[in-house]
Design a protein around this motif. Structure first.
Motif, PDB file in Angstrom:
ATOM      1  N   ARG A 159      25.679 -44.644 -37.791  1.00 18.23           N
ATOM      2  CA  ARG A 159      24.724 -45.093 -36.781  1.00 18.23           C
ATOM      3  C   ARG A 159      25.182 -44.652 -35.389  1.00 18.23           C
ATOM      4  NH1 ARG A 159      24.957 -50.693 -37.130  1.00 18.23           N
ATOM      5  NH2 ARG A 159      25.709 -50.869 -35.000  1.00 18.23           N
ATOM      6  N   PHE A 160      26.468 -44.822 -35.107  1.00 14.65           N
ATOM      7  CA  PHE A 160      26.987 -44.410 -33.795  1.00 14.65           C
ATOM      8  C   PHE A 160      26.788 -42.916 -33.581  1.00 14.65           C
ATOM      9  CE2 PHE A 160      30.266 -48.028 -34.108  1.00 14.65           C
ATOM     10  CZ  PHE A 160      29.327 -48.925 -33.648  1.00 14.65           C
ATOM     11  N   GLN A 161      27.000 -42.166 -34.668  1.00 14.44           N
ATOM     12  CA  GLN A 161      26.855 -40.718 -34.559  1.00 14.44           C
ATOM     13  C   GLN A 161      25.449 -40.373 -34.094  1.00 14.44           C
ATOM     14  OE1 GLN A 161      27.273 -38.432 -38.246  1.00 14.44           O
ATOM     15  NE2 GLN A 161      28.203 -36.843 -37.001  1.00 14.44           N
ATOM     16  N   GLU A 162      24.475 -41.033 -34.704  1.00 13.64           N
ATOM     17  CA  GLU A 162      23.087 -40.771 -34.353  1.00 13.64           C
ATOM     18  C   GLU A 162      22.789 -41.211 -32.927  1.00 13.64           C
ATOM     19  OE1 GLU A 162      19.181 -41.757 -36.892  1.00 13.64           O
ATOM     20  OE2 GLU A 162      20.818 -40.530 -37.610  1.00 13.64           O
ATOM     21  N   GLU A 163      23.237 -42.445 -32.594  1.00 13.97           N
ATOM     22  CA  GLU A 163      22.877 -43.008 -31.295  1.00 13.97           C
ATOM     23  C   GLU A 163      23.587 -42.310 -30.147  1.00 13.97           C
ATOM     24  OE1 GLU A 163      23.786 -47.121 -31.695  1.00 13.97           O
ATOM     25  OE2 GLU A 163      22.087 -47.498 -33.036  1.00 13.97           O
ATOM     26  N   MET A 164      24.821 -41.887 -30.365  1.00 13.86           N
ATOM     27  CA  MET A 164      25.600 -41.343 -29.248  1.00 13.86           C
ATOM     28  C   MET A 164      25.791 -39.840 -29.344  1.00 13.86           C
ATOM     29  SD  MET A 164      28.539 -44.218 -29.168  1.00 13.86           S
ATOM     30  CE  MET A 164      28.179 -45.878 -29.680  1.00 13.86           C
ATOM     31  N   GLY A 165      25.199 -39.230 -30.348  1.00 11.48           N
ATOM     32  CA  GLY A 165      25.335 -37.788 -30.500  1.00 11.48           C
ATOM     33  C   GLY A 165      26.767 -37.348 -30.733  1.00 11.48           C
ATOM     34  N   LEU A 166      27.499 -38.108 -31.533  1.00 13.45           N
ATOM     35  CA  LEU A 166      28.909 -37.780 -31.768  1.00 13.45           C
ATOM     36  C   LEU A 166      29.056 -36.691 -32.823  1.00 13.45           C
ATOM     37  CD1 LEU A 166      30.276 -41.411 -32.068  1.00 13.45           C
ATOM     38  CD2 LEU A 166      30.524 -39.899 -30.112  1.00 13.45           C
ATOM     39  N   SER A 167      30.151 -35.981 -32.751  1.00 12.55           N
ATOM     40  CA  SER A 167      30.525 -35.068 -33.830  1.00 12.55           C
ATOM     41  C   SER A 167      31.777 -35.642 -34.484  1.00 12.55           C
ATOM     42  CB  SER A 167      30.839 -33.684 -33.269  1.00 12.55           C
ATOM     43  OG  SER A 167      29.791 -33.271 -32.439  1.00 12.55           O
ATOM     44  N   ALA A 217      40.105 -35.267 -18.646  1.00 13.69           N
ATOM     45  CA  ALA A 217      38.721 -35.223 -19.122  1.00 13.69           C
ATOM     46  C   ALA A 217      38.675 -34.889 -20.600  1.00 13.69           C
ATOM     47  CB  ALA A 217      37.930 -34.196 -18.326  1.00 13.69           C
ATOM     48  N   LEU A 218      39.641 -34.065 -21.017  1.00 15.80           N
ATOM     49  CA  LEU A 218      39.678 -33.649 -22.405  1.00 15.80           C
ATOM     50  C   LEU A 218      40.092 -34.808 -23.313  1.00 15.80           C
ATOM     51  CD1 LEU A 218      39.200 -30.913 -23.677  1.00 15.80           C
ATOM     52  CD2 LEU A 218      41.660 -30.561 -23.690  1.00 15.80           C
ATOM     53  N   LYS A 219      41.035 -35.605 -22.821  1.00 13.44           N
ATOM     54  CA  LYS A 219      41.459 -36.759 -23.611  1.00 13.44           C
ATOM     55  C   LYS A 219      40.310 -37.731 -23.772  1.00 13.44           C
ATOM     56  CE  LYS A 219      46.073 -36.616 -21.731  1.00 13.44           C
ATOM     57  NZ  LYS A 219      46.971 -37.289 -20.803  1.00 13.44           N
ATOM     58  N   ARG A 220      39.448 -37.725 -22.774  1.00 14.72           N
ATOM     59  CA  ARG A 220      38.293 -38.607 -22.841  1.00 14.72           C
ATOM     60  C   ARG A 220      37.294 -38.099 -23.880  1.00 14.72           C
ATOM     61  NH1 ARG A 220      35.271 -40.953 -17.468  1.00 14.72           N
ATOM     62  NH2 ARG A 220      33.653 -41.909 -18.733  1.00 14.72           N
ATOM     63  N   ALA A 221      37.204 -36.798 -23.994  1.00 10.32           N
ATOM     64  CA  ALA A 221      36.170 -36.201 -24.838  1.00 10.32           C
ATOM     65  C   ALA A 221      36.540 -36.186 -26.318  1.00 10.32           C
ATOM     66  CB  ALA A 221      35.877 -34.779 -24.362  1.00 10.32           C
ATOM     67  N   ILE A 222      37.839 -36.132 -26.622  1.00 16.00           N
ATOM     68  CA  ILE A 222      38.249 -36.105 -28.031  1.00 16.00           C
ATOM     69  C   ILE A 222      39.033 -37.376 -28.338  1.00 16.00           C
ATOM     70  CG2 ILE A 222      39.430 -34.770 -29.811  1.00 16.00           C
ATOM     71  CD1 ILE A 222      39.282 -32.362 -28.027  1.00 16.00           C
ATOM     72  N   GLN A 223      38.623 -38.099 -29.332  1.00 20.68           N
ATOM     73  CA  GLN A 223      39.300 -39.335 -29.696  1.00 20.68           C
ATOM     74  C   GLN A 223      39.608 -39.347 -31.187  1.00 20.68           C
ATOM     75  OE1 GLN A 223      40.715 -41.934 -28.385  1.00 20.68           O
ATOM     76  NE2 GLN A 223      40.409 -41.150 -26.299  1.00 20.68           N
ATOM     77  N   ILE A 224      40.415 -40.294 -31.581  1.00 25.20           N
ATOM     78  CA  ILE A 224      40.828 -40.334 -32.987  1.00 25.20           C
ATOM     79  C   ILE A 224      40.848 -41.774 -33.501  1.00 25.20           C
ATOM     80  CG2 ILE A 224      43.278 -40.404 -32.387  1.00 25.20           C
ATOM     81  CD1 ILE A 224      43.721 -38.614 -34.950  1.00 25.20           C
ATOM     82  N   VAL A 225      40.501 -41.948 -34.752  1.00 24.00           N
ATOM     83  CA  VAL A 225      40.661 -43.235 -35.438  1.00 24.00           C
ATOM     84  C   VAL A 225      41.665 -43.006 -36.565  1.00 24.00           C
ATOM     85  CG1 VAL A 225      39.538 -45.035 -36.812  1.00 24.00           C
ATOM     86  CG2 VAL A 225      38.303 -43.947 -34.927  1.00 24.00           C
ATOM     87  N   PHE A 226      42.759 -43.747 -36.524  1.00 31.42           N
ATOM     88  CA  PHE A 226      43.808 -43.509 -37.514  1.00 31.42           C
ATOM     89  C   PHE A 226      43.519 -44.223 -38.829  1.00 31.42           C
ATOM     90  CE2 PHE A 226      46.093 -42.758 -33.520  1.00 31.42           C
ATOM     91  CZ  PHE A 226      46.640 -41.530 -33.817  1.00 31.42           C
ATOM     92  N   GLU A 253      33.585 -42.948 -24.307  1.00 33.46           N
ATOM     93  CA  GLU A 253      32.396 -42.143 -24.581  1.00 33.46           C
ATOM     94  C   GLU A 253      32.746 -40.704 -24.929  1.00 33.46           C
ATOM     95  OE1 GLU A 253      30.130 -42.832 -21.074  1.00 33.46           O
ATOM     96  OE2 GLU A 253      29.636 -44.865 -21.661  1.00 33.46           O
ATOM     97  N   PRO A 254      33.439 -40.529 -26.044  1.00 36.56           N
ATOM     98  CA  PRO A 254      33.882 -39.189 -26.428  1.00 36.56           C
ATOM     99  C   PRO A 254      32.742 -38.361 -27.013  1.00 36.56           C
ATOM    100  CG  PRO A 254      34.444 -40.742 -28.134  1.00 36.56           C
ATOM    101  CD  PRO A 254      33.807 -41.539 -27.051  1.00 36.56           C
ATOM    102  N   GLU A 255      33.013 -37.061 -27.179  1.00 37.68           N
ATOM    103  CA  GLU A 255      32.028 -36.194 -27.824  1.00 37.68           C
ATOM    104  C   GLU A 255      32.424 -35.922 -29.267  1.00 37.68           C
ATOM    105  OE1 GLU A 255      30.934 -32.791 -25.178  1.00 37.68           O
ATOM    106  OE2 GLU A 255      32.405 -33.781 -23.885  1.00 37.68           O
ATOM    107  N   LEU A 256      33.746 -35.779 -29.460  1.00 33.83           N
ATOM    108  CA  LEU A 256      34.251 -35.490 -30.797  1.00 33.83           C
ATOM    109  C   LEU A 256      35.195 -36.622 -31.213  1.00 33.83           C
ATOM    110  CD1 LEU A 256      34.927 -33.618 -33.239  1.00 33.83           C
ATOM    111  CD2 LEU A 256      36.669 -32.584 -31.795  1.00 33.83           C
ATOM    112  N   VAL A 257      34.959 -37.169 -32.383  1.00 30.76           N
ATOM    113  CA  VAL A 257      35.867 -38.199 -32.884  1.00 30.76           C
ATOM    114  C   VAL A 257      36.482 -37.700 -34.183  1.00 30.76           C
ATOM    115  CG1 VAL A 257      36.138 -40.569 -33.664  1.00 30.76           C
ATOM    116  CG2 VAL A 257      34.516 -40.052 -31.846  1.00 30.76           C
TER     117      VAL A 257
END
Lengths: 334, 325, 294
Positions: free
Chosen positions: A193-201, A83-92, A166-170
């Protein structure tokens, strides 16, 4: 202080090499609030990427704690719950190397869905197409290989992959530094835009302060494994306090006279960035600091809150410590 | 006044499996003695290819120069016998590359490499002692501390910034008339970049060397050039004195680029330029920027706009600025 | 939808065409490919293309023994009166079979061990696998094969086993180097962060990026294995008469040099052509698998 989405507490990450111990990250602490963009800025060797990789779990921390929603996640990624891997993601940083050249875009985007057991084969296919649409790429890219895409398009795929679960933190590790400015603009706007629409941090790692001025809600500056200044963006650019921050700002090439006016004038860049293998004692920056005094060579400055939310780690601003140099004293008095 | 370097109608094609890539589409560039010219453009626009043609180091095949002249002091470099070209390289034109690590051979010391350059490139014969003295002098000139020790160092023992200083020392050691700097600070940190740019500026000013500074960064070009050429998809779209270009860009591409740069003053980031650089295999008809241009009209897809002088010292390749348009 | 109309297949077909274009730019590899195709064709259809297929085995016709090359026997005949051309065609079969079987036996375990060691670089898995590999690499393959075959009964099968035993470490070494650097690539990290399984990472992310180097090496090794097989036969430890093995034929013919030179020279040339073909292809293969940036 309220509980943040991500709390990093006195994080240390050392690497043992044949030349000695690299203190890549040395007692770094910060809090990332839900929905904000925290910019982590630094030059090479500052430890900004190491911090990011430790948060995502590519490295295990040497010491310190990483809390996500109050839960301790200081473990390498292989030991973290799914679940944690799902919640935190990374863009290299480099989309050229973060996408496997031998796999198709469809396979790349499907992987996170498959791993997390999302949907049937057909559902996943639809979701992948949806993701492609989300990042404004044509559907027939499903069958293409990464090398057939331009750099910007590859980075869009990498972003789509990060958003698949559908992560929470990217964590954004210099997502646009390998790209042209015209493409950077498009990607940054899309991310916002994604941050606003999906409530990302976002934890946004970069060396580009101009970019941070326009993207981050707060900015932290790192130098040789330590944070030297952390402040809300507006205040940070109006009133940079740490001598290193000032040097960094004054070194940025800009395109207009208005911007030239923002840069601190008198701070001229000098010296080389020391190796993190044997970082200088005392304040890490004293070897290049124009205002360094005797005290800076010995004492390690502490983080002081100068204004609300504006933290700086320099003897100049530390109460009760004899001022580092006469020049600094003048400034405090003035 | 005679131009030091003049590139006229340079066209280059690359042969690949799919066909011919029309990479350079008539590049026009001129540089006067003592001038600092910036060549700015995004990745893949052909800036490096242009400079490779100037030095005649374009890999061929697959590349091929199909048209154009490159006049250096009135002499067409493309028609020069290879032996005389050798003499132009180094003594006439020197180059600094983007990656200082790749430009230095890791198995020889800095001294070996620098002194070899001085020995082959200098106008008059020197003995070993003189060469060494000269090497130390140039290292001092690029503000490297303890030059004697650095001569004995291997590239790996130096930091990126120091390596680039060595490369600058090498390029300038033969006292070239023209220095081509290809993104010399792109791989460096911001504070180090600042130092290198200041150093380069001071050196070329003192020696009166002419410079072509290639970069993708508008901010860097603003610090390094008196006049700027903006390149897009294989041709020059705009050329102007620095101040005017930045205060009032004319070509829609330059305008879009300028907007897309994140500003230190904040205010968000503009949308950038829609679309991507054209496919060189089948470039769009007419102006190559036309599919991405907000002002494009019929005429733009019919014929490519020529690079024309619209104001004193300003050239633009755009039909928007044609008289009577 | 027919499979060749699927976009996935189209994409692959396109890259094959692009690869062939680059391959064909390299005349040397095209020559190599020609040799290999020729040899393979002759081997596959030996019973139909050989003028005297019955001469492959136990056949004796002393009335035509030791004849020099002629129209009837382009490569001449051996001491038993057998047509050398026909025997060479059948000899290709044994040589190719030797190469193919050995590589089939050697590549899968070699590659898997290399992947594991490379992926777990720096752990005990790496140490164990690579030290065993080193031990095997320290023994010259031909000498070990000689030893094995002289202890066991000399036969084609034992020769292949012996060579295989010595050959896998080369693949382990090759893939180890590749895998240990690919493992640090960001796409592998990305898959790990996504939570992909070990086997996915090893076989779907890392392995496809090693394939081109593996195939290139296989092509070069085909030549080597054939040479070793022939050498074993030459010294009498491989294929036994009357098997029409090229090495055995050279060995037999060597006794009649230089007067009846054709008995040894033509089989020797046949070995050379086969080995050369595979060696020349190697270079071009790399291009065939290269990815083109757009």
């Amino acid at each position: 202080m309220q509980q943040g989405l991500l709390e990093v507490q006195e994080l240390k990450k050392y690497f043992v090499t044949s030349q000695g111990t690299v203190r890549a990250v040395d007692e770094v602490s910060f809090v990332l609030q839900e929905g904000e963009t925290l910019g982590l800025v630094g030059e090479s060797g500052s430890g900004k990427s190491t911090t990011a990789y430790t948060v995502i779990g590519i490295y295990a921390p040497t010491a310190g704690k990483i809390l996500f929603r109050g839960q301790d996640i200081s473990a390498p990624v292989s030991k973290r719950p799914k679940a944690l891997k799902r919640a935190i993601q990374i863009v290299f940083q480099d989309p050229g190397t973060s996408l496997n050249p031998r796999r198709s875009i469809g396979q790349i985007l499907e992987l996170p869905l498959k791993v997390h057991g999302i949907g049937t084969r057909r559902d996943r296919r639809e979701r992948v197409v949806e993701l492609l649409r989300l990042v404004e790429l044509p559907e027939d890219y499903f069958y293409k290989s990464p090398h057939m895409l331009g750099g910007g398009e590859r980075q869009m795929v990498a972003i789509a992959r990060a958003l698949a679960t559908e992560p929470e933190l990217v964590i954004l590790d210099e997502p646009t530094s390998a790209l042209d400015v015209s493409i950077q603009a498009k990607i940054i706007n899309m991310l916002l835009r994604f941050q606003e629409e999906m409530g990302l941090s976002y934890l946004f790692i970069t060396h580009d302060l101009s970019l941070m001025r326009n993207v981050a809600s707060r900015v932290a500056i790192m130098y040789l494994g330590k944070i030297c200044e952390l402040a809300p963006t507006e205040e940070f650019f109006q009133q940079p306090l740490h001598p290193y921050t000032q040097m960094l700002l004054s070194s940025i090439p800009v395109v207009s006279d208005d911007e030239e006016a923002v840069k601190p004038k008198k701070v001229v860049s000098q010296g080389e960035i020391p190796s993190p293998v044997n970082p200088p004692p005392g304040c890490r920056f004293h070897t290049r600091c124009l205002e360094a005094g005797e005290g800076c060579r010995k004492a390690l400055p502490e983080m002081v809150e100068v204004n609300e939310g504006h933290l700086v780690s320099c003897l100049k601003y530390q109460p009760g410590v004899a001022s580092a140099s006469p020049r600094a004293q003048e400034e405090v008095e003035g | 006044m005679e131009k030091l370097l003049q590139i006229e109608g340079l066209k280059v094609e690359f042969k690949v499996y799919e066909g011919l890539l029309k990479v350079l589409n008539g590049v026009e560039l001129a540089l006067e003695e003592g001038e600092r010219v910036g060549l700015v453009g995004e990745a893949g626009c052909g800036k490096t290819t242009t400079m490779k043609c100037v030095l005649r180091i374009l890999p061929s095949p697959p590349g091929r120069i199909t048209a154009g002249r490159i006049l250096f002091r009135g002499q067409d470099l493309l028609r020069l016998p290879l032996q005389r070209m050798q003499r132009v390289r180094g003594r006439g034109i020197a180059m600094i590359f983007q990656d200082p690590t790749a430009a230095l051979n890791p198995v020889f010391t800095i001294g070996d490499q620098l002194m070899a350059v001085i020995r082959h490139g200098s106008r008059d014969a020197m003995n070993k002692k003189e060469i060494r003295r000269r090497a130390i002098a140039v290292l001092r000139e690029v503000q490297l501390p303890d030059p004697e020790r650095i001569l004995a160092n291997y590239p790996i023992q130096l930091s990126g910034g120091m390596r680039q200083r060595v490369c600058i020392a090498m390029a300038l050691s033969t006292e070239p008339e023209l220095l081509i700097a290809d993104e010399p600070t792109t791989s460096l940190d911001v504070t180090i970049q600042d130092q290198i740019l200041r150093l380069l500026n001071a050196l070329v000013e003192r020696r009166g060397t002419s410079v072509i500074f290639i970069t993708h960064s508008l901010g860097v070009v603003r610090e390094m050039a008196d006049r700027v050429y903006v390149m897009y998809a294989g041709s020059i779209v705009e050329s102007a004195p620095k101040g005017e270009l930045f205060s009032r860009p004319l070509h829609p591409y330059t305008q879009g680029l300028m907007r897309a740069v994140p500003k230190l003053t904040g205010g968000g980031i503009a949308e950038g330029i829609p679309g991507r650089i054209p496919d060189y295999l089948n470039p769009p008809p007419g102006c190559r920027f036309q599919p991405r241009c907000p002002h494009a009209w019929e005429r733009c897809s019919q014929a490519p706009p020529p690079l024309k002088e619209v104001e004193d010292g300003r050239q633009v390749a755009c039909f928007l600025y044609e008289e009577g348009a | 939808m027919a499979f060749w109309k699927r976009p996935g297949f189209q994409r692959r077909w396109d890259s094959v065409k692009r690869g062939w274009y680059k391959f064909s730019k390299n005349p040397v590899s095209v020559v190599g490919l020609f040799f290999v195709l020729l040899v393979s064709f002759l081997a596959a259809f030996a019973p139909y293309v050989a003028p005297y297929p019955e001469h492959a085995g136990r056949f004796v016709n002393f009335s035509e023994a030791s004849q020099p090359p002629s129209l009837k026997h382009p490569f001449g005949t051996d001491v038993f009166g057998r047509d050398i051309l026909s025997r060479v065609f059948f000899g290709f079969r044994y040589s190719l079979m030797m190469g193919v079987v050995v590589l089939l036996l050697v590549v899968p375990p070699g590659v898997v061990l290399g992947l594991l060691a490379g992926y777990y670089r720096g752990t005990w898995i790496d140490t164990v696998i690579m030290r065993i590999t080193d031990v095997f690499l320290a023994v010259p393959p031909l000498i070990l094969a000689l030893a094995v075959c002289s202890v066991l009964t000399p036969s084609v099968f034992n020769a292949m086993m012996a060579v295989s035993l010595m050959w896998w470490p080369w693949y382990t070494r090759l893939v180890y180097g590749l895998a240990s650097s690919i493992r640090n690539e960001f796409f592998v990290q990305a898959a790990e962060v996504a939570g992909a399984s070990r086997s996915h990472i090893l076989f779907r992310e890392i392995l496809p990026n090693c394939v081109s180097s593996i195939f290139t090496k296989m092509s070069l090794d085909m030549g080597w294995v054939i040479l070793i097989g022939s050498s074993l036969s030459f010294v009498g430890l491989g294929a036994q008469p009357p098997t029409p093995d090229l090495g055995t034929m050279v060995a037999d013919g060597a006794k009649y040099l230089p007067d009846q030179w054709w008995i040894a020279v033509f089989p020797a040339l046949a070995i050379m052509i086969t080995v050369l073909g595979f060696n020349l292809i190697g270079d071009g293969l790399r291009d065939l698998f290269a990815l083109e940036e757009v």
